[in-house]
Write a protein that holds these residues in place. Structure first.
Motif, short mmCIF file in Angstrom:
data_model
loop_
_atom_site.label_atom_id
_atom_site.label_comp_id
_atom_site.label_asym_id
_atom_site.label_seq_id
_atom_site.Cartn_x
_atom_site.Cartn_y
_atom_site.Cartn_z
N TRP A 17 0.85 -1.10 -0.10
CA TRP A 17 0.03 0.10 -0.49
C TRP A 17 0.67 1.72 0.05
N ASN A 18 2.41 1.33 0.36
CA ASN A 18 3.08 2.60 -0.17
C ASN A 18 3.46 2.52 -0.91
N ALA A 19 3.64 1.32 -1.70
CA ALA A 19 3.93 1.52 -2.95
C ALA A 19 3.14 2.32 -3.99
N PHE A 20 1.58 2.33 -3.15
CA PHE A 20 0.47 2.84 -4.32
C PHE A 20 0.73 4.44 -3.64
N LEU A 21 1.37 4.33 -2.72
CA LEU A 21 0.81 5.75 -2.31
C LEU A 21 1.88 6.59 -2.78
N HIS A 22 3.36 5.92 -3.48
CA HIS A 22 4.28 6.48 -3.71
C HIS A 22 4.49 7.22 -4.86
N LEU A 23 3.49 5.84 -5.52
CA LEU A 23 3.56 5.83 -6.79
C LEU A 23 2.16 6.86 -7.38
N SER A 24 1.15 7.16 -7.21
CA SER A 24 0.25 8.70 -6.87
C SER A 24 0.02 9.90 -7.57
N GLY A 25 0.15 10.49 -8.10
CA GLY A 25 0.31 11.99 -8.56
C GLY A 25 -0.48 12.65 -8.03
N ASP A 26 -1.09 12.35 -7.14
CA ASP A 26 -2.19 13.62 -5.95
C ASP A 26 -1.92 12.24 -4.59
N ARG A 27 -0.91 12.31 -3.58
CA ARG A 27 -1.01 11.62 -2.62
C ARG A 27 -2.08 12.13 -1.75
N LEU A 28 -1.99 13.44 -1.44
CA LEU A 28 -3.15 13.71 -0.10
C LEU A 28 -4.80 12.99 -1.11
N TRP A 29 -4.48 13.11 -2.53
CA TRP A 29 -6.16 12.45 -1.90
C TRP A 29 -6.45 10.85 -2.65
N LEU A 30 -5.08 10.48 -2.56
CA LEU A 30 -5.41 9.02 -2.42
C LEU A 30 -5.21 9.19 -0.76
N LEU A 31 -4.59 9.83 -0.15
CA LEU A 31 -4.91 9.82 1.39
C LEU A 31 -6.30 9.39 2.24
N GLY A 32 -7.33 10.67 1.33
CA GLY A 32 -8.10 10.35 1.50
C GLY A 32 -9.27 9.81 1.19
N MET A 33 -8.96 8.70 -0.07
CA MET A 33 -9.67 7.45 -0.15
C MET A 33 -9.05 6.48 0.48
#
Length: 278
Positions: A19-35
């Motif tokens: 899941w940290n890899a998902f977060l690192h690769l995300s173009g918008d990490r703050l948005w992904l944190l909300g998801m």
């Protein structure tokens, strides 16, 4: 029983690195944190309704853990702003074994045998070797944030280990932590990203984000359960095998270099985990 619990902790380590890899690769990490917060909120809302209330003496631990988890998430996304995943993730995890060892000794009166203590030291040494260049200078602008993240991890690990034992029901304990942590997190992210409707503008991206959230949720539930059967410091150190998974994920899927330093660090972590198990 102990071997089965160790297997659960190792599975948790793989899920955590994923899941940290998902977060690192995300173009918008703050948005992904909300998801990420949505699966936590859905599961914890059901959990607090059907599970018994934690024992009264565990509530200060629940509140403290929720605050620390919130701080941890925001320092983590800042740490991922620059640097390789195979460097930043292990550093973020690297402080916790020794700090948890010290905290568990001071507050839970857990004493480790010499082999296990040596294992904890090796795990930390291997991971922290990634943090510095020659001359003991930080090897990247995100490293201080990664170290701060590691401090938060260590503190909430000790708090959760103590709180889960006091609660009477470890699952009930973590459901309340998840709820009290993710309500403010989701509200903050929604405000910063233009509201709930904007958060779900792309349904496919939202689905991927929530899947990553499920991985994160499941990984820590396994750890909380393991705290009931193994010493806090042992569980924390075994979880650090996730750093090996992170280095491999970075090499296989993000085309990061598998340097000699990273390979040596992985070897130290592996040897440390073996000593802990022995």
């Amino acid at each position: 029983m102990a071997s089965f619990v160790v297997s659960l902790v190792l599975l948790s380590a793989l899920m955590h690195a994923s899941w940290n890899a998902f977060l690192h690769l995300s173009g918008d990490r703050l948005w992904l944190l909300g998801m990420f917060s949505i699966p936590y909120l859905a599961v914890s809302a059901v959990g607090v309704c059907v599970l018994p209330l934690p024992a009264p003496e565990s509530w200060p631990y629940i509140a403290a853990s929720a605050v620390l988890e919130l701080a941890y998430c925001f320092t983590l996304i800042r740490a991922y702003r620059s640097g390789d995943f195979g460097q930043i993730y292990p550093i973020a995890r690297g402080l916790s074994p020794l700090l948890v060892f010290a905290g568990a000794f001071a507050f839970a009166h857990e004493a480790m045998r010499p082999l296990a203590a040596s294992g904890v030291a090796l795990v930390s040494l291997g991971i922290m070797s990634l943090a510095f260049r020659r001359g003991m200078r930080f090897s990247g602008e995100s490293v201080p944030y990664a170290l701060l993240t590691g401090l938060f991890i260590a503190v909430y690990s000790v708090i959760d280990g103590l709180g889960a034992r006091l609660a009477g029901n470890a699952l009930s304990y973590i459901m309340w932590v998840y709820l009290l942590w993710n309500v403010p997190q989701f509200i903050i992210v929604c405000k910063l990203r233009g509201g709930v409707a904007q958060m779900f503008a792309s349904k496919s991206n939202a689905a991927r984000g929530m899947i990553a959230g499920l991985l994160a949720l499941s990984a820590y539930c396994l750890v909380i359960e393991a705290f009931r059967y193994l010493p806090i410091a042992t569980v924390s150190a075994l979880r650090e095998l996730s750093s090996i998974f992170a280095v491999l994920i970075g090499w296989l899927f993000m085309h990061e270099k598998l340097t000699a330093r990273r390979m040596i660090a992985c070897a130290l972590v592996t040897c440390g985990a073996v000593l802990i198990r022995l």
